[in-house]
Scaffold this motif. Structure first.
Motif, PDB file in Angstrom:
ATOM      1  N   ARG A   7     -12.587   9.936 -83.889  1.00 24.60           N
ATOM      2  CA  ARG A   7     -11.912   9.467 -83.914  1.00 24.60           C
ATOM      3  C   ARG A   7     -10.988   9.608 -85.700  1.00 24.60           C
ATOM      4  N   THR A   8     -12.035   9.626 -86.231  1.00 27.43           N
ATOM      5  CA  THR A   8     -12.180  10.341 -87.692  1.00 27.43           C
ATOM      6  C   THR A   8     -12.005  11.261 -88.336  1.00 27.43           C
ATOM      7  N   GLY A   9     -12.550  12.294 -87.754  1.00 28.66           N
ATOM      8  CA  GLY A   9     -13.421  13.756 -87.984  1.00 28.66           C
ATOM      9  C   GLY A   9     -15.113  13.556 -88.291  1.00 28.66           C
ATOM     10  N   ASN A  10     -15.765  12.575 -88.271  1.00 29.70           N
ATOM     11  CA  ASN A  10     -16.958  12.666 -88.584  1.00 29.70           C
ATOM     12  C   ASN A  10     -17.915  13.576 -87.688  1.00 29.70           C
ATOM     13  N   PHE A  54     -13.905   8.227 -69.681  1.00 28.41           N
ATOM     14  CA  PHE A  54     -14.655   9.801 -70.086  1.00 28.41           C
ATOM     15  C   PHE A  54     -16.442   9.743 -68.737  1.00 28.41           C
ATOM     16  N   MET A  55     -16.552   8.510 -69.274  1.00 26.53           N
ATOM     17  CA  MET A  55     -18.288   8.304 -68.576  1.00 26.53           C
ATOM     18  C   MET A  55     -17.517   7.921 -67.069  1.00 26.53           C
ATOM     19  N   GLU A  56     -16.772   7.727 -66.537  1.00 28.99           N
ATOM     20  CA  GLU A  56     -16.595   6.911 -65.168  1.00 28.99           C
ATOM     21  C   GLU A  56     -16.392   8.385 -64.666  1.00 28.99           C
ATOM     22  N   ARG A  57     -15.512   9.097 -64.847  1.00 23.31           N
ATOM     23  CA  ARG A  57     -15.731  10.160 -64.209  1.00 23.31           C
ATOM     24  C   ARG A  57     -16.774  11.594 -63.785  1.00 23.31           C
ATOM     25  N   ASN A  58     -17.567  11.635 -65.325  1.00 21.39           N
ATOM     26  CA  ASN A  58     -18.243  12.761 -66.316  1.00 21.39           C
ATOM     27  C   ASN A  58     -20.136  12.408 -66.205  1.00 21.39           C
ATOM     28  N   GLY A  59     -19.845  10.459 -65.861  1.00 24.35           N
ATOM     29  CA  GLY A  59     -21.597  10.009 -66.258  1.00 24.35           C
ATOM     30  C   GLY A  59     -22.386  11.016 -65.550  1.00 24.35           C
ATOM     31  N   ARG A  60     -22.662  11.788 -64.295  1.00 21.48           N
ATOM     32  CA  ARG A  60     -23.851  11.600 -63.838  1.00 21.48           C
ATOM     33  C   ARG A  60     -24.337  13.219 -64.469  1.00 21.48           C
ATOM     34  N   TYR A  61     -23.490  13.744 -64.997  1.00 21.84           N
ATOM     35  CA  TYR A  61     -23.995  14.670 -66.120  1.00 21.84           C
ATOM     36  C   TYR A  61     -24.420  14.258 -67.031  1.00 21.84           C
ATOM     37  N   CYS A  62     -24.349  13.490 -68.138  1.00 21.33           N
ATOM     38  CA  CYS A  62     -25.003  13.559 -68.627  1.00 21.33           C
ATOM     39  C   CYS A  62     -26.348  13.380 -68.669  1.00 21.33           C
ATOM     40  N   ARG A  63     -26.718  14.309 -69.901  1.00 24.18           N
ATOM     41  CA  ARG A  63     -28.220  14.213 -70.204  1.00 24.18           C
ATOM     42  C   ARG A  63     -28.449  13.941 -71.485  1.00 24.18           C
ATOM     43  N   GLY A  64     -27.700  12.834 -72.063  1.00 22.15           N
ATOM     44  CA  GLY A  64     -27.944  11.970 -73.239  1.00 22.15           C
ATOM     45  C   GLY A  64     -27.222  11.990 -73.872  1.00 22.15           C
ATOM     46  N   VAL A  65     -26.691  10.906 -74.929  1.00 20.49           N
ATOM     47  CA  VAL A  65     -26.294  10.252 -76.380  1.00 20.49           C
ATOM     48  C   VAL A  65     -26.212  10.468 -77.718  1.00 20.49           C
ATOM     49  N   ILE A  66     -26.122  11.597 -78.278  1.00 17.03           N
ATOM     50  CA  ILE A  66     -26.172  11.316 -79.361  1.00 17.03           C
ATOM     51  C   ILE A  66     -25.081  10.197 -80.252  1.00 17.03           C
ATOM     52  N   VAL A  67     -25.171   9.384 -80.610  1.00 13.00           N
ATOM     53  CA  VAL A  67     -24.107   8.409 -81.800  1.00 13.00           C
ATOM     54  C   VAL A  67     -24.096   8.423 -82.741  1.00 13.00           C
ATOM     55  N   SER A  68     -22.616   8.476 -83.601  1.00 15.20           N
ATOM     56  CA  SER A  68     -22.236   8.453 -85.086  1.00 15.20           C
ATOM     57  C   SER A  68     -21.261   7.123 -84.961  1.00 15.20           C
ATOM     58  N   GLY A  69     -22.133   6.698 -85.832  1.00 18.14           N
ATOM     59  CA  GLY A  69     -21.714   4.814 -86.589  1.00 18.14           C
ATOM     60  C   GLY A  69     -21.761   4.768 -88.241  1.00 18.14           C
ATOM     61  N   ASN A  70     -21.425   3.639 -88.935  1.00 16.65           N
ATOM     62  CA  ASN A  70     -21.192   3.237 -89.804  1.00 16.65           C
ATOM     63  C   ASN A  70     -22.591   2.488 -90.436  1.00 16.65           C
ATOM     64  N   GLY A  80     -24.036   0.972 -82.336  1.00 21.29           N
ATOM     65  CA  GLY A  80     -24.397   0.590 -80.875  1.00 21.29           C
ATOM     66  C   GLY A  80     -23.850   0.831 -79.692  1.00 21.29           C
ATOM     67  N   ALA A  81     -22.854   1.968 -79.738  1.00 18.53           N
ATOM     68  CA  ALA A  81     -21.782   2.769 -78.363  1.00 18.53           C
ATOM     69  C   ALA A  81     -23.380   3.781 -78.211  1.00 18.53           C
ATOM     70  N   ARG A  95     -30.558  10.772 -80.842  1.00 15.80           N
ATOM     71  CA  ARG A  95     -30.082  10.435 -82.260  1.00 15.80           C
ATOM     72  C   ARG A  95     -29.224   9.604 -82.343  1.00 15.80           C
ATOM     73  N   LYS A  96     -29.511   8.731 -83.949  1.00 16.37           N
ATOM     74  CA  LYS A  96     -28.579   7.556 -84.677  1.00 16.37           C
ATOM     75  C   LYS A  96     -27.881   8.141 -85.525  1.00 16.37           C
ATOM     76  N   ILE A  97     -26.610   8.466 -85.971  1.00 17.25           N
ATOM     77  CA  ILE A  97     -26.396   9.364 -86.698  1.00 17.25           C
ATOM     78  C   ILE A  97     -25.428   8.420 -87.785  1.00 17.25           C
ATOM     79  N   ASP A  98     -25.282   8.378 -88.840  1.00 14.28           N
ATOM     80  CA  ASP A  98     -24.694   7.685 -90.254  1.00 14.28           C
ATOM     81  C   ASP A  98     -24.073   8.104 -90.327  1.00 14.28           C
ATOM     82  N   MET A  99     -22.157   8.330 -89.988  1.00 14.29           N
ATOM     83  CA  MET A  99     -21.305   8.190 -90.570  1.00 14.29           C
ATOM     84  C   MET A  99     -21.751  10.231 -90.236  1.00 14.29           C
ATOM     85  N   ARG A 100     -21.209  11.076 -91.155  1.00 20.78           N
ATOM     86  CA  ARG A 100     -22.200  12.158 -90.871  1.00 20.78           C
ATOM     87  C   ARG A 100     -23.122  12.765 -91.148  1.00 20.78           C
ATOM     88  N   GLY A 101     -23.954  12.363 -91.754  1.00 20.34           N
ATOM     89  CA  GLY A 101     -25.596  12.252 -91.052  1.00 20.34           C
ATOM     90  C   GLY A 101     -25.674  13.569 -92.462  1.00 20.34           C
TER      91      GLY A 101
END
Ligand SMILES: Cc1cc2nc3c(=O)[nH]c(=O)nc-3n(C[C@H](O)[C@H](O)[C@H](O)COP(=O)(O)O)c2cc1C
Length: 123
Positions: A7-10, A54-70, A80-81, A95-101
């Protein structure tokens, strides 16, 4: 493949540094191959609405999640996402990443990606 929402570019910035195949999540997008999800965190530890759809459509192909937060939001809801997606879809939280990491975050993503999508040698 990485499917990302930014959303904000990170995350867009991080993805541009990774040099891995990536597509931005758009309304109605359907993928037909395995991918890693890369999402930001909204609300108070929430999954962004566009990512939920997006996940409702494509969740079955997801192999992992990377998240950015603050991390200023506090450890209860930081990234938390990623926790929510991992729990709901039963995929690893890569991986959980703070902002741009930092460089070590990028290396960890690269490493997981290679492990995950490594092609078996042709015999
Ligand atoms: C309205 C709003 C709510 C947010 N809520 C959280 C939150 O609950 N937990 C968190 O870790 N980060 C939260 N963030 C921070 C973003 O997830 C973080 O800045 C992320 O790097 C944004 O990625 P993007 O720039 O690619 O959109 C929030 C940001 C905004 C603008």
């Amino acid at each position: 493949m990485i499917a990302f929402a930014s959303r904000t570019g990170n995350i867009r910035y991080i993805v541009s540094r990774l040099q891995l195949p990536a597509v931005e999540i758009e309304e109605g997008r359907t993928l037909s191959e395995p991918y890693l999800l890369f999402t930001y965190t909204d609300g108070l530890g929430e999954v962004p609405q566009q990512v939920k759809r997006f996940m409702e459509r494509n969740g079955r192909y997801c192999r992992g999640v990377i998240v950015s937060g603050n991390s200023n939001f506090g450890h209860q809801v930081f990234g938390g996402a990623g926790d929510a997606i991992a729990r709901q879809w039963q995929v690893p939280l890569v991986r959980k990443i703070d902002m741009r990491g930092f460089a070590d975050d990028y290396e960890a993503i690269q490493h997981y990606y290679e492990q995950c999508f490594r092609k078996e040698p042709v015999r």
